[in-house]
Design an enzyme around this catalytic site. Structure first.
Site, PDB file in Angstrom:
ATOM      1  N   ASP A  37       0.855  -1.194   0.000  1.00  0.00           N
ATOM      2  CA  ASP A  37       0.000   0.000   0.000  1.00  0.00           C
ATOM      3  C   ASP A  37       0.894   1.249   0.000  1.00  0.00           C
ATOM      4  OD1 ASP A  37      -1.727   2.171   0.955  1.00  0.00           O
ATOM      5  OD2 ASP A  37      -3.150   0.623   1.506  1.00  0.00           O
ATOM      6  N   GLN A 101     -14.263   2.870   1.698  1.00  0.00           N
ATOM      7  CA  GLN A 101     -13.555   2.392   0.501  1.00  0.00           C
ATOM      8  C   GLN A 101     -13.215   3.560  -0.422  1.00  0.00           C
ATOM      9  OE1 GLN A 101     -15.724  -0.558  -1.795  1.00  0.00           O
ATOM     10  NE2 GLN A 101     -13.905  -1.115  -2.981  1.00  0.00           N
ATOM     11  N   HIS A 107     -10.222  -5.409  -2.593  1.00  0.00           N
ATOM     12  CA  HIS A 107      -8.919  -5.644  -1.973  1.00  0.00           C
ATOM     13  C   HIS A 107      -9.087  -5.885  -0.491  1.00  0.00           C
ATOM     14  CE1 HIS A 107      -9.793  -1.330  -2.055  1.00  0.00           C
ATOM     15  NE2 HIS A 107      -9.151  -1.227  -0.907  1.00  0.00           N
ATOM     16  N   PHE A 108      -8.262  -6.796   0.019  1.00  0.00           N
ATOM     17  CA  PHE A 108      -8.143  -6.976   1.462  1.00  0.00           C
ATOM     18  C   PHE A 108      -6.851  -6.306   1.897  1.00  0.00           C
ATOM     19  CE2 PHE A 108     -11.104  -9.818   3.745  1.00  0.00           C
ATOM     20  CZ  PHE A 108     -12.009 -10.043   2.724  1.00  0.00           C
ATOM     21  N   HIS A 109      -6.921  -5.592   3.000  1.00  0.00           N
ATOM     22  CA  HIS A 109      -5.738  -5.027   3.634  1.00  0.00           C
ATOM     23  C   HIS A 109      -5.157  -6.076   4.583  1.00  0.00           C
ATOM     24  CE1 HIS A 109      -6.735  -0.650   2.783  1.00  0.00           C
ATOM     25  NE2 HIS A 109      -7.933  -1.195   2.610  1.00  0.00           N
TER      26      HIS A 109
HETATM   27  P1  DGP Z   1      -9.643   1.467   0.528  1.00  0.00           P
HETATM   28  O1  DGP Z   1      -9.874   2.761   1.210  1.00  0.00           O
HETATM   29  O2  DGP Z   1      -9.985   0.256   1.368  1.00  0.00           O
HETATM   30  O3  DGP Z   1     -10.270   1.454  -0.826  1.00  0.00           O
HETATM   31  O4  DGP Z   1      -8.073   1.334   0.376  1.00  0.00           O
HETATM   32  C1  DGP Z   1      -7.363   1.716  -0.739  1.00  0.00           C
HETATM   33  C2  DGP Z   1      -5.919   1.641  -0.317  1.00  0.00           C
HETATM   34  O5  DGP Z   1      -5.137   1.703  -1.499  1.00  0.00           O
HETATM   35  C3  DGP Z   1      -5.471   2.767   0.585  1.00  0.00           C
HETATM   36  O6  DGP Z   1      -4.945   2.207   1.774  1.00  0.00           O
HETATM   37  C4  DGP Z   1      -4.421   3.503  -0.204  1.00  0.00           C
HETATM   38  C5  DGP Z   1      -4.035   2.524  -1.271  1.00  0.00           C
HETATM   39  N1  DGP Z   1      -3.729   3.097  -2.554  1.00  0.00           N
HETATM   40  C6  DGP Z   1      -4.377   4.104  -3.195  1.00  0.00           C
HETATM   41  N2  DGP Z   1      -3.830   4.324  -4.411  1.00  0.00           N
HETATM   42  C7  DGP Z   1      -2.807   3.428  -4.532  1.00  0.00           C
HETATM   43  C8  DGP Z   1      -1.869   3.163  -5.560  1.00  0.00           C
HETATM   44  O7  DGP Z   1      -1.837   3.794  -6.617  1.00  0.00           O
HETATM   45  N3  DGP Z   1      -0.968   2.162  -5.331  1.00  0.00           N
HETATM   46  C9  DGP Z   1      -0.962   1.444  -4.171  1.00  0.00           C
HETATM   47  N4  DGP Z   1      -0.040   0.475  -4.055  1.00  0.00           N
HETATM   48  N5  DGP Z   1      -1.832   1.668  -3.175  1.00  0.00           N
HETATM   49  C10 DGP Z   1      -2.747   2.654  -3.352  1.00  0.00           C
END
Ligand code: DGP
Length: 144
Positions: A37, A101, A107-109
Site C-alpha cells: 500500500d 472504501q 482488496h483486502f488489507h
Molecule cells: P480502501 O480505502 O480500502 O479502498 O483502500 C485503498 C488503499 O489503497 C489505501 O490504503 C491507499 C491505497 N492506494 C491508493 N492508491 C494506490 C496506488 O496507486 N498504489 C498502491 N499500491 N496503493 C494505493
C-alpha cells in the site's frame, strides 16, 4: 446506489493488474496479486486483490471465486507474519465509499501490528516511494 455501481476498469488497481501502473509486488499468481500500500497505515501494509474478477468489493465477489481468493489472502497474511514477525495482523476490507472504501476494485488489507507501535489512520498518511516500500516487501517475499 454507491455500493452497487458498475465496475470501472480504469480504476488504479485494474491498471496495476494490467501493468499500466507500477506497484511493489510481493506475490502474484493467476488468481491474485499482492503489493505494498503506498499510503500505509504502518510498516508492511499490504493489499491483496483478485486478478480475474471485476468485483468492486467483497459483497460483489461471485461465491465461486471466494475460496480461491481467500486462500491467497491467508497465504499473503502468513507471509507477512513469517517475514516481519509482528505481534498481530489486521485483515480487513471496506465495502462502498460510506464504509471507507476509496479504490473500487476488491482488496483486502493485511496490516501487521506491533505492540507499543501506533497504527496510522486509514489512507491518510504520506505517499511512500517504491524505494521506501521495497525493504519490507523483500522481507514479506522471503516469508512465502
Ligand atoms: P480502501 O480505502 O480500502 O479502498 O483502500 C485503498 C488503499 O489503497 C489505501 O490504503 C491507499 C491505497 N492506494 C491508493 N492508491 C494506490 C496506488 O496507486 N498504489 C498502491 N499500491 N496503493 C494505493
Amino acid at each position: 446506489m454507491t455500493l452497487h455501481a458498475p465496475y470501472d476498469p480504469a480504476n488504479i488497481f485494474a491498471k496495476i493488474i494490467r501493468g499500466e501502473m507500477p506497484s511493489v509486488k510481493v506475490f502474484e499468481d493467476d488468481v491474485a496479486l499482492a503489493f505494498m500500500d503506498v499510503f500505509p497505515m504502518g510498516d508492511g501494509h499490504t493489499l491483496v486483490i483478485p486478478k480475474r474478477s471485476e468485483a468492486r468489493h467483497f459483497i460483489d465477489l461471485p461465491e465461486a471465486e471466494v475460496g480461491d481468493y481467500m486462500i491467497r489472502v491467508q497465504k499473503v497474511a502468513r507471509a507477512v507474519e513469517k517475514g516481519l514477525t509482528p505481534d498481530g495482523v489486521r485483515i480487513f476490507q471496506f465495502n462502498g465509499a460510506p464504509a471507507g472504501q476509496s479504490v473500487f476494485h476488491l482488496h483486502f488489507h493485511v496490516l501487521p501490528v506491533w505492540e507499543g507501535r501506533a497504527v496510522g489512520a486509514h489512507a491518510s498518511g504520506g505517499m511512500k516511494s517504491a524505494a521506501e516500500l521495497e525493504p519490507m516487501a523483500a522481507m514479506i517475499r522471503a516469508g512465502f
